[in-house]
Scaffold this active site. Structure first.
Site, PDB file in Angstrom:
ATOM      1  N   SER A  66      46.988  46.185  10.476  1.00  0.00           N
ATOM      2  CA  SER A  66      48.042  45.745  11.384  1.00  0.00           C
ATOM      3  C   SER A  66      47.534  45.706  12.832  1.00  0.00           C
ATOM      4  O   SER A  66      46.453  45.217  13.102  1.00  0.00           O
ATOM      5  CB  SER A  66      49.268  46.648  11.222  1.00  0.00           C
ATOM      6  OG  SER A  66      50.427  46.050  11.744  1.00  0.00           O
ATOM      7  N   ASP A 179      50.848  42.084   5.965  1.00  0.00           N
ATOM      8  CA  ASP A 179      50.495  43.302   6.695  1.00  0.00           C
ATOM      9  C   ASP A 179      50.014  44.422   5.764  1.00  0.00           C
ATOM     10  O   ASP A 179      50.734  44.864   4.869  1.00  0.00           O
ATOM     11  CB  ASP A 179      51.730  43.776   7.468  1.00  0.00           C
ATOM     12  CG  ASP A 179      51.401  44.804   8.528  1.00  0.00           C
ATOM     13  OD1 ASP A 179      50.470  45.610   8.321  1.00  0.00           O
ATOM     14  OD2 ASP A 179      52.069  44.809   9.576  1.00  0.00           O
TER      15      ASP A 179
END
Length: 615
Positions: A66, A179
Site C-alpha cells: 500500500s 491493495d
C-alpha cells in the site's frame, strides 16, 4: 598427514556447528525493513527510514504494501530521505487520481498515480533497485497475497495501493490485483522469503470509530477487524515492530504529512536501543551513519520529471465519463415601493458533460437554466478539444428560449505553469476578445480586452492576493484583498458597458445607467472554525466563516456593500476536492440583498479556504 587432515576436518565441522547454534555468520545476516499501509498516515515510514539511517542500521531489503510500498519503492530505487518528504508534499493527491462517473471497478481511476511514479522512477524495473524490493499485492480472483508480478515498479506500486471499491483493480500480465494491505498490512512473512534474518516491521494501526447506529461506521469497524486479524498473523514473523501511534488519525489527511513523518521518526528512535542490542547480539555490523542514497543520480531533476508527468496525465487516454453540471445562481433583491424585497435573477442550471472515451481529447455538454420568473429560460451548448497539452479550443452557445442567441469560440493556451492566454470571437457583434492570466502561489492576475467590429472597446484588470495569519500551514486565518479596474469607450452600447452588479460588487443592484469607468476594492477576512474533521470516514471537511467589505467607485458615484459567508471545504476520500459556499451580502448604498450558493469540485488559489495550504 592423513591424521592431521582428519583433525582439521573435525575442527571445521565443530566451528560450523557452533556458528549455527549462535546464528548465521555475520556476512550472511540480512536486515529487512517492512512497511505497511496507512494511506496519508503512511508518510510516517519516511520518518522511520530517517531514524534508522541516522543510527547506521543497515537496510538490506524492503518489503512493503500500500502506501508503505510507494515510500519503500522510491527509497529502494535511490531517493534520499529528504527528497521523499519533498516528493510527498509536491504531489497533490487530487492529481494522482480522477473521479470516474460511472464507476468502473472503483470510484477513482489511479492511472495518473502510475504515470507520476513512472516519471519519478525513470521507468525503473524491480531489477533496477539499489536495495532489493518487493511490493505485496492481492490477487482479486483468488484473494491470495503475493509479490507484484511483472517488471514495472510503478505498476506494482499502483496495484499495491489500489484499495478495493475506492480504486480500480490493476491489471498485470492478464491478472487483476488490489491493495496488498487487505491480507498483509505489514508483510513481515514475505521478508523471510527474500532471505531476511532480522525483520524490522512498521505497523500503522487504525482504530475504527464505534457508532452502532451508523452503517458506514459499522462497515469500517468490521473491515478494520478483518484486516487486523491478518496483520497479527503477518507480524508474528517480525523481530521488532515500530508503531508510530497514529491509530486515531484519519487516513485522508495528506496535509499532515510533516507531523506523520515526525511520529514515525520518534517511534523508531524509541525502538533503537532494542534494535541496536539485537544487531550486536546477532553479530550484524552497523553501517556509517547517514543516508546511503545521498548523491544517487535519481535524485537529480525529479521536479522536472514530475512536471512532465503532469503533462502526460493531462493528455492520457481515458474512458468515457459523465460530468454533472448543477448550479444555483445568485438571488439579488431590491426594495419595492410597497415594502418588502423583490427577487430578480434566481436561476437553477442542470446539465451533463461527456468527456473523452470515443471523443478522444474532446468533451461536449449541454445545460438547461430555469429562471425564477420563467422569462429567461435558456439552453447552453458547449464543446472543447485539446489537440496538444496546454492547448484547447472551445465553443459555448447560449440560446434564450424567449428569443436571442449568443456564442463564443476561441482557443486557450498555457504558455507555462503560471501563464495562460486566450483569444475568442463572440457573436453576434462580432467582438474579438483577448485575455491573459498569471497564477503565482498567493497572487492571481487576470486581464481582458474586447474590441468590437463597430469600434467600441473595453479593458479590465483583476488582481487578487491572500495572506495567511497565525497558522500558515493551514491558513487558519486568512485576509484576502481584491482590486478590479475597468474602462470602456464612450461608444460602448449600454448592454456591453460595465454594468455594476453582483458580479462586481456583491450586494448591489445593476445600476440604472451603465458605467464606463470603474474601480472596485474589497477586503475579506476568513476564519477556520474547526480543524479539518473526518466525516463518515469518507470526507475531510473544514468549516469556515468569513466577512467582507467592498466598494466601487465609478463615473456615476460610489457603491458600498458588506456581507458574510459560511463555507465547507475539504477532500472526498482525501483525494477529490469539494467546496460548498453560502453567502449573504447587503448593499449599503442601494439597500439590495444578494444570496448565493456555490458548489465546486475545486477552489482556486489564492481564494482557497483550506485545508489545502498554498504550495
Amino acid at each position: 598427514m592423513g591424521h592431521a587432515s582428519r583433525c582439521v576436518t573435525i575442527l571445521a565441522a565443530l566451528l560450523l556447528t557452533l556458528a549455527s547454534a549462535g546464528g548465521a555468520p555475520a556476512d550472511a545476516q540480512r536486515v529487512a525493513l517492512v512497511f505497511g499501509g496507512g494511506a496519508a498516515r503512511g508518510a510516517a515510514h519516511i520518518g522511520v527510514i530517517e531514524a534508522l539511517t541516522e543510527a547506521g542500521v543497515p537496510i538490506d531489503m524492503i518489503v512493503a504494501t500500500s502506501m508503505g510500498a510507494i515510500v519503500g519503492g522510491l527509497y529502494a530505487s535511490g531517493f534520499e530521505v529528504a527528497q521523499l518528504a519533498e516528493i510527498f508534499a509536491a504531489i497533490d493527491p487530487g492529481s494522482a487520481v480522477s473521479l470516474q462517473l460511472p464507476p468502473r471497478g472503483g470510484l477513482l481511476d489511479s492511472s495518473p498515480l502510475e504515470i507520476i511514479l513512472d516519471a519519478l522512477l525513470e521507468g525503473r524495473t524491480f531489477a533496477d533497485t539499489r536495495i532489493p524490493f518487493q511490493a505485496i499485492v492481492v490477487d482479486l480472483e483468488t484473494g491470495d497475497p503475493e509479490p507484484a508480478p511483472g517488471t514495472s515498479i510503478s505498476r506494482g506500486l499502483r496495484a499495491s495501493a489500489a484499495l478495493p471499491v475506492l480504486m480500480n483493480p490493476v491489471e498485470i500480465d492478464g491478472r487483476y490485483f488490489v491493495d496488498g494491505g487487505l491480507k498483509e498490512m505489514a508483510p513481515a512473512s514475505f521478508a523471510h522469503g527474500l532471505g531476511a534474518t532480522y525483520v524490522i516491521a512498521v505497523h500503522i494501526a487504525r482504530e475504527a470509530p464505534f457508532d452502532p447506529g451508523n452503517v458506514q461506521a459499522n462497515f469500517s469497524r468490521i473491515l478494520a477487524d478483518i484486516v487486523a486479524r491478518y496483520a497479527h498473523a503477518s507480524l508474528e514473523a517480525a523481530d521488532v515492530i515500530i508503531d508510530p501511534g497514529l491509530e486515531t488519525e484519519t487516513y485522508m489527511d495528506f496535509w499532515s504529512a510533516e507531523r506523520y513523518i515526525a511520529s514515525g521518526r520518534d517511534a523508531a528512535r524509541q525502538q533503537l536501543p532494542s534494535i541496536l542490542d539485537d544487531l550486536e547480539r546477532r553479530g550484524i555490523e552497523l553501517v556509517p551513519p547517514g543516508d546511503p542514497n545521498a548523491g544517487h543520480p535519481i535524485n537529480e531533476g525529479w521536479r522536472e520529471r514530475l512536471e512532465a508527468a503532469r503533462r502526460l496525465v493531462a493528455v492520457r487516454e481515458r474512458p468515457l465519463s459523465v460530468g454533472v453540471d448543477v448550479a444555483i445562481g445568485g438571488v439579488a433583491s431590491a426594495p419595492e415601493p410597497t415594502g418588502g424585497l423583490a427577487p430578480a435573477g434566481t436561476r437553477l442550471r442542470f446539465g451533463v458533460d461527456l468527456r473523452h472515451g470515443p471523443l478522444g481529447a474532446a468533451s461536449v455538454g449541454a445545460s438547461y437554466a430555469r429562471s425564477a420568473d420563467g422569462l429567461r429560460d435558456a439552453v447552453q451548448l458547449r464543446a472543447s478539444y485539446a489537440p496538444l497539452y496546454g492547448l484547447e479550443t472551445f465553443t459555448v452557445h447560449d440560446i434564450d428560449l424567449a428569443g436571442g442567441w449568443s456564442g463564443r469560440a476561441g482557443v486557450r493556451a498555457s504558455l507555462s505553469a503560471r501563464l495562460t492566454v486566450e483569444a475568442a470571437l463572440r457573436l453576434p457583434g462580432p467582438v474579438l476578445e483577448a485575455a491573459g492570466g498569471y497564477r503565482a502561489p498567493h497572487v492571481w492576475l487576470d486581464g481582458t480586452v474586447a474590441q468590437a467590429w463597430d469600434g467600441w472597446s473595453r479593458a479590465s484588470l483583476h488582481a487578487r492576493t491572500a495572506v495567511g495569519l497565525v497558522d500558515p500551514a493551514w491558513h487558519a486565518y486568512t485576509v484576502r484583498f481584491r482590486a478590479y479596474g475597468a474602462l470602456a469607450s464612450p461608444t460602448t452600447p449600454p448592454h456591453e458597458a460595465l454594468v455594476i452588479g453582483p458580479h462586481l460588487v456583491r450586494g448591489t443592484r445593476s445600476a440604472d445607467r451603465p458605467s464606463f469607468a470603474l474601480l472596485v476594492g474589497s477586503v475579506e477576512v476568513d476564519a477556520r472554525l474547526a480543524p479539518p474533521t473526518a466525516v463518515a470516514d469518507v470526507a475531510l471537511i473544514a468549516p469556515h466563516l468569513r466577512v467582507f467589505v467592498e466598494g466601487a467607485w465609478h463615473d456615476h458615484g460610489a457603491l458600498y456593500s458588506l456581507g458574510g459567508g459560511l463555507a465547507l471545504e475539504g477532500r472526498l476520500f482525501g483525494f477529490v476536492p469539494v467546496h460548498l459556499d453560502l453567502e449573504v451580502a447587503y448593499g449599503l448604498t442601494t439597500g439590495s440583498v444578494r444570496v448565493s450558493f456555490r458548489r465546486a469540485g475545486s477552489y482556486p488559489e489564492p481564494w482557497r479556504l483550506g485545508p489545502d495550504p498554498a504550495p
